[in-house]
Design a protein around this motif. Structure first.
Motif, PDB file in Angstrom:
ATOM      1  N   CYS A   1      -0.474  -1.724 -29.866  1.00  9.50           N
ATOM      2  CA  CYS A   1       1.104  -1.742 -30.113  1.00  9.50           C
ATOM      3  C   CYS A   1       1.653  -2.826 -29.370  1.00  9.50           C
ATOM      4  N   GLN A   2       2.449  -3.834 -30.023  1.00 10.06           N
ATOM      5  CA  GLN A   2       2.925  -4.942 -29.353  1.00 10.06           C
ATOM      6  C   GLN A   2       4.059  -4.741 -28.829  1.00 10.06           C
ATOM      7  N   HIS A   3       4.587  -3.475 -28.918  1.00  5.91           N
ATOM      8  CA  HIS A   3       5.920  -3.006 -28.306  1.00  5.91           C
ATOM      9  C   HIS A   3       6.911  -4.369 -28.662  1.00  5.91           C
TER      10      HIS A   3
ATOM     11  N   ARG B   1      -1.579 -21.339 -21.581  1.00  2.00           N
ATOM     12  CA  ARG B   1      -2.480 -20.872 -22.759  1.00  2.00           C
ATOM     13  C   ARG B   1      -1.815 -19.814 -23.665  1.00  2.00           C
ATOM     14  N   ALA B   2      -0.574 -19.181 -23.265  1.00  5.95           N
ATOM     15  CA  ALA B   2      -0.069 -17.894 -23.895  1.00  5.95           C
ATOM     16  C   ALA B   2       0.159 -18.026 -25.370  1.00  5.95           C
ATOM     17  N   PHE B   3      -0.089 -17.161 -25.971  1.00  5.08           N
ATOM     18  CA  PHE B   3       0.785 -17.059 -27.508  1.00  5.08           C
ATOM     19  C   PHE B   3       0.780 -15.947 -27.736  1.00  5.08           C
ATOM     20  N   ARG B   4       1.616 -15.518 -28.898  1.00  5.76           N
ATOM     21  CA  ARG B   4       1.768 -14.197 -29.404  1.00  5.76           C
ATOM     22  C   ARG B   4       1.176 -14.119 -30.796  1.00  5.76           C
ATOM     23  N   VAL B   5       0.713 -12.873 -31.171  1.00  8.90           N
ATOM     24  CA  VAL B   5       0.270 -12.759 -32.482  1.00  8.90           C
ATOM     25  C   VAL B   5       1.395 -12.468 -33.424  1.00  8.90           C
TER      26      VAL B   5
ATOM     27  N   PRO C   1       6.963  -9.721 -29.693  1.00  8.68           N
ATOM     28  CA  PRO C   1       6.191  -8.759 -29.021  1.00  8.68           C
ATOM     29  C   PRO C   1       6.377  -8.743 -27.592  1.00  8.68           C
ATOM     30  N   SER C   2       6.057  -7.779 -26.837  1.00  5.50           N
ATOM     31  CA  SER C   2       5.841  -7.621 -25.402  1.00  5.50           C
ATOM     32  C   SER C   2       4.528  -7.821 -24.958  1.00  5.50           C
ATOM     33  N   VAL C   3       3.634  -8.249 -25.801  1.00  2.55           N
ATOM     34  CA  VAL C   3       2.156  -8.284 -25.430  1.00  2.55           C
ATOM     35  C   VAL C   3       1.852  -9.795 -25.512  1.00  2.55           C
TER      36      VAL C   3
ATOM     37  N   MET D   1       2.617  -6.906 -21.452  1.00  2.00           N
ATOM     38  CA  MET D   1       1.046  -7.161 -21.023  1.00  2.00           C
ATOM     39  C   MET D   1       0.574  -8.321 -21.245  1.00  2.00           C
ATOM     40  N   VAL D   2      -0.199  -9.041 -20.757  1.00  3.50           N
ATOM     41  CA  VAL D   2      -0.858 -10.265 -21.060  1.00  3.50           C
ATOM     42  C   VAL D   2      -2.371  -9.797 -20.903  1.00  3.50           C
TER      43      VAL D   2
END
Lengths: 457, 236
Positions: free
Chosen positions: B78-80, B212-216, B224-226, B16-17
């Protein structure tokens, strides 16, 4: 060096078997009160099972509270057994004699109580019996051995098994003494338990070997049990739990609280069971000296834990420590914890007069365990309260009445089981006492007085 | 056995994005998730007790100082994680990683040790403190595809696994955007994109590579998959 009084064998038998052979009124009263408290806690547990864990004070994201604290606490108390009986036996400390059985028995009961805590804590404890313990061979659903929650029961059940064996081997000669003094069905039961003990040299030799072997074999358990329990925290990703120092820190903390609990137990036993002839100022003095060393070593590890956090300066970990040290109510609890478990007792123990006073030692040893319970609480809850940098913060943790009842119940349960044990078995090993007496017998050879027995070391 | 499963199942990796520059914090995703996944109604007491169950929640934070202050929103679910901290601590395999990149929760196996909840750095896992109840007139709105969870177990976002199953049953090939989780479907500003990361032409795969993408909490190594998209605002 410690045996200043000489007691005859008959006197040792009479005084140590007093409660076993007759039932005093005070015993009935205390057991009934403790039994009532345990029954109250059992109904609180039933209420919680019926209603759901909503009746606790837990909330997002503080998933662990009083029950896990209590679990760590009782595993800690259980470390007294191996410390007192195995290590002191192997190092041949004479002053261990009156406290070995009480310490070992307390270990067994404390471990049983600690095993109850995760069951009480779980959302669906009935599933644990149904799912985890009988390995599910048929469907191939195995427990996940990567989880520390599988290591925990493994370690604790190992310790429980070896401790029970330890208590039992040391009990056999005493069981034979009770068998010879009882009649009817009691005689039959004690006879079966005594395994045909007649006290011949071969039996004594085997019993001695078993004791030494078990002491030696139990030593790895001494290090492993609380290390494994600490890995519940160490292998997690929660800031301030995820530290390597936890294993030795928990082990030494466990010895600190366990040995203090033995002091409390010895003094209460002495008073209740009128064991003035067996438990002396010298014994408590010796344990208190041991405690000074243990407590200081524990403080060192506590300091290491703090220093590692300060040295790393990891933001999340600093937040947790800030909460623990400076934000009420945790700052107050922290103060109470450090004052109770070190600042008051240890300087007091430096004075010989305090070490030899039963009253002082009773209160200081109780303080240590109040402090150690708080230590575990302060490790667990604040870390969960600040484990993530989320704005969506949740409230603090306040234990509910049900949780407090169950904690009180667990203390009453251990005391209740110990009282029951004392009704059926002597709390001080008779044969150990007699052996101690033999070691100070002296005979006259010509104009010299020499020890009657020479123990080979 | 294993080979048969592989041959009949397409090789998916769901992801997911979430475009934070589009998110208005309207909470439509939260409500959609609530009704899709049979989550009991969170009343005031549930929030005050800190026991509200929200598989997706919108975190609000502030950027800048008054008067030049801006409210920012971060929907957290949930970040899977491919390297999920919750999975390795469960003693009964109630949570594990399936072969479609989902972190799945087996309700029936959960005994409620709550270690997974402690170990989740995203606070995405929730515990059922009480037996869930619905008002009588809402009984019929329960989703028959989703288990109603009992008390004493953990639950969390599943990426609407019931929709994934329904669309891909029997190894069926699915078009990109043929179905979406409830939250994505409900998002009025099209801030959320869901899809198969193994399909290089899917919308989510394109956005996955956005600059612009980053992961928490990427530093934790949970993988994570988000992913979230956010333009760094130099004036904020």
């Amino acid at each position: 060096m410690y045996y200043r009084r000489t007691l005859t064998d008959a006197q040792i038998n009479r005084e140590l078997l007093d409660v076993v052979l007759r039932t005093p009124m005070w015993w009935v009263v205390i057991v009934s009160i403790l039994g009532l408290i345990v029954a109250g806690a059992a109904s609180a547990f039933g209420f919680m099972m019926n209603q759901g864990l909503g009746v606790t004070g837990l909330q997002q994201p503080i998933f662990w509270g009083f029950f896990i604290t209590n679990f760590i606490f009782w595993v800690g108390i259980s470390h007294a057994g191996v410390m007192i009986s195995a290590i002191l036996r192997l190092s041949q400390a004479e002053w261990r004699r009156p406290m070995v059985r009480a310490a070992e028995t307390m270990t067994v009961f404390a471990l049983m109580t600690s095993l109850l805590q995760p069951l009480i804590h779980a959302g669906r404890p009935w599933r644990i019996f149904y799912w985890v313990f009988p390995y599910d061979w048929a469907r191939g659903i195995w427990p996940d051995v990567r989880s520390p929650l599988v290591w925990d029961p493994t370690a604790i059940i190992t310790y429980l098994t070896s401790s029970s064996l330890f208590v039992y081997t040391a009990l056999i000669p005493d069981l034979a003494i009770i068998r010879d003094r009882s009649t009817g069905w009691r005689r039959t039961v004690y006879g079966i338990l005594a395994l045909g003990w007649h006290g011949n040299p071969r039996q004594w030799k085997l019993q001695g070997i078993a004791g030494i072997l078990l002491s030696a074999l139990i030593l790895p358990v001494f290090v492993s049990v609380h290390s494994i329990v600490s890995w519940d925290f160490g292998v997690s990703l929660v800031p301030s739990w995820h530290v390597t120092v936890f294993a030795p820190y928990f082990v030494i903390g466990a010895v600190h609280s366990g040995v203090s609990a033995v002091v409390t137990l010895m003094i209460l036993m002495r008073k209740l069971y009128k064991l003035e002839n067996f438990i002396w100022e010298e014994h408590i003095d010796a344990v208190a000296r041991l405690l000074i060393v243990v407590a200081t070593a524990w403080l060192f590890f506590f300091w290491l834990d703090l220093v590692f956090a300060l040295w790393l300066k990891e933001e999340q970990e600093m937040t947790v420590w800030h909460l623990r040290l400076f934000e009420p109510p945790w700052s107050w609890l922290f103060l109470v914890f450090i004052v109770c478990s070190y600042i008051i007792p240890v300087p007091l123990w430096m004075f010989r007069r305090v070490r030899r006073s039963f009253t002082w030692m009773l209160w200081t040893s109780l303080l240590v365990n109040v402090g150690m319970f708080l230590e575990r609480l302060i490790i667990i809850v604040p870390a969960l309260m600040r484990k993530g940098p989320w704005v969506f913060t949740y409230d603090t943790y306040r234990p509910s009445a049900v949780e407090v009842t169950l904690i009180v119940g667990s203390i009453a349960l251990v005391a209740f089981l110990l009282m029951l044990f004392s009704k059926f078995f002597p709390l001080i090993p008779i044969w150990e006492e007699k052996e101690g007496q033999k070691l100070i017998d002296e005979v006259k050879v010509g104009d010299r007085v020499v020890p009657a027995l020479v123990k080979e070391h | 056995m294993a080979t048969r499963t592989q041959s009949t199942r397409a090789n998916h990796k769901w992801g997911m994005v979430i475009d934070l520059d589009r998110c208005t914090g309207c909470q439509a995703c939260v409500i959609a998730c609530q009704s899709e996944n049979n989550i009991p109604l969170n009343d005031q007491t549930a929030f005050l007790d800190g026991r509200a169950i929200e598989w997706i929640r919108v975190e609000r934070y502030w950027e800048g100082d008054y008067p030049d202050i801006k409210a920012r929103f971060l929907p957290v679910l949930c970040q899977h994680c491919d390297n999920a901290p919750c999975e390795s601590v469960c003693p009964v395999y109630a949570t594990y990683h399936n072969n479609e990149g989902l972190n799945v929760q087996v309700y029936n196996r959960c005994v409620g040790t709550r270690f997974c909840g402690n170990n989740c750095p995203y606070h995405a896992r929730l515990f059922n403190y009480w037996e869930p109840v619905w008002p009588e007139d809402l009984r019929n709105q329960l989703n028959p595809d989703v288990t109603v969870r009992t008390r004493g177990i953990m639950e969390k976002c599943t990426f609407c696994i019931q929709r994934i199953r329904r669309s891909t049953r029997g190894g069926k090939q699915v078009e990109d955007q043929a179905f979406n989780p409830a939250c994505v479907q409900a998002c009025p500003t099209d801030a959320m994109t869901f899809g198969d990361l193994n399909n290089p032409d899917s919308r989510v795969s394109h956005k996955w590579e956005d600059e612009r993408a980053f992961r928490v909490l990427e530093a934790l190594g949970t993988n994570p998959s988000v992913k979230y998209l956010k333009q760094v605002d130099a004036h904020a």
